[in-house]
Design an enzyme around this catalytic site. Sequence first.
Site, PDB file in Angstrom:
ATOM      1  N   HIS A 176       0.885  -1.085  -0.025  1.00  0.00           N
ATOM      2  CA  HIS A 176       0.183  -0.071  -0.031  1.00  0.00           C
ATOM      3  C   HIS A 176       0.843   1.264  -0.136  1.00  0.00           C
ATOM      4  O   HIS A 176       1.856   1.270   0.420  1.00  0.00           O
ATOM      5  CB  HIS A 176      -0.923   0.015   1.060  1.00  0.00           C
TER       6      HIS A 176
ATOM      7  N   CYS B 239      -2.303  -0.570   7.693  1.00  0.00           N
ATOM      8  CA  CYS B 239      -1.707   0.476   7.466  1.00  0.00           C
ATOM      9  C   CYS B 239      -1.674   1.402   8.620  1.00  0.00           C
ATOM     10  O   CYS B 239      -0.588   2.113   8.850  1.00  0.00           O
ATOM     11  CB  CYS B 239      -2.005   1.110   6.106  1.00  0.00           C
TER      12      CYS B 239
ATOM     13  N   CYS C 153      -6.210   1.843   5.687  1.00  0.00           N
ATOM     14  CA  CYS C 153      -6.631   0.618   6.170  1.00  0.00           C
ATOM     15  C   CYS C 153      -6.189   0.338   7.674  1.00  0.00           C
ATOM     16  O   CYS C 153      -5.387   0.755   8.001  1.00  0.00           O
ATOM     17  CB  CYS C 153      -6.496  -0.437   5.020  1.00  0.00           C
TER      18      CYS C 153
ATOM     19  N   GLU D  41       0.821   3.808   1.741  1.00  0.00           N
ATOM     20  CA  GLU D  41       1.381   4.004   3.289  1.00  0.00           C
ATOM     21  C   GLU D  41       2.743   3.352   3.613  1.00  0.00           C
ATOM     22  O   GLU D  41       3.638   3.725   3.991  1.00  0.00           O
ATOM     23  CB  GLU D  41       0.124   3.813   4.400  1.00  0.00           C
TER      24      GLU D  41
END
Length: 229
Positions: free
Chosen positions: A73, A107, A104, A75
């Site tokens: 992701h 993360c 999410c 992040e």
Amino acid sequence: MTGAIWNFVHSALMNFLNAMALLTAETFSLQFNNKRCVSKPYYPRKALLCYQLTRQNGSTPTRGYLKNKKKHHAEIRFIKKIESMGLDKTQCYQVTCYLTWSPCPSCAGELVDFIQAHHHLTLRIFASRLYYHWLGHYQEGLLLLCGSQVPVEVMGLREFTDCWENFVDHEEPPSFNPSEKLEELDKNSRAIKRRLERIKSRSVDVLENGLRSLQLGPVTPSSSRCNSR
């Protein structure tokens, strides 16, 4: 390494890192679009993360943007990016992130671990949209961040304008009026801000009910506020 040499090397590194690729106006318009539903023609709203790192001494900020890659992701890529910079731990840095989607739960936990392990960094997160905000697990991720000194807020006019001015390529004129577009984004963000505030206030209600069940007395005003920033 002497202080003068370090400052020169750091300045050169920051200048190199600042030579970043920019978002196109179309990408900004589509991906930071915060309408409740996408209009036709439909397209996927992807995860983008724009970051701005500012040193305490007021030197030129370091900026860049990242997007999701397979199994990584945005992040997580951001965390690895900051760690790769080799920042001076004796200096303090402010990092501001503009995200198309809020983090999410996984993360959120990684960001909390990251910021707790790097006390010379402070992190603020602004999201254009809330990701699966109606699910309790995702709400807990947002509350985990806020409770760990990582404020999560919804982007408003100021943040959309900063993102537009600093992360978008302005050489080619956009197919829309930037002023009108930013005002539209700000207008749409008001309902999202109320949604986030309801999530934050719900955590206070849960805390108060839990303390009452333990017969520990009422929650003090200061403890209520700490969960509602």
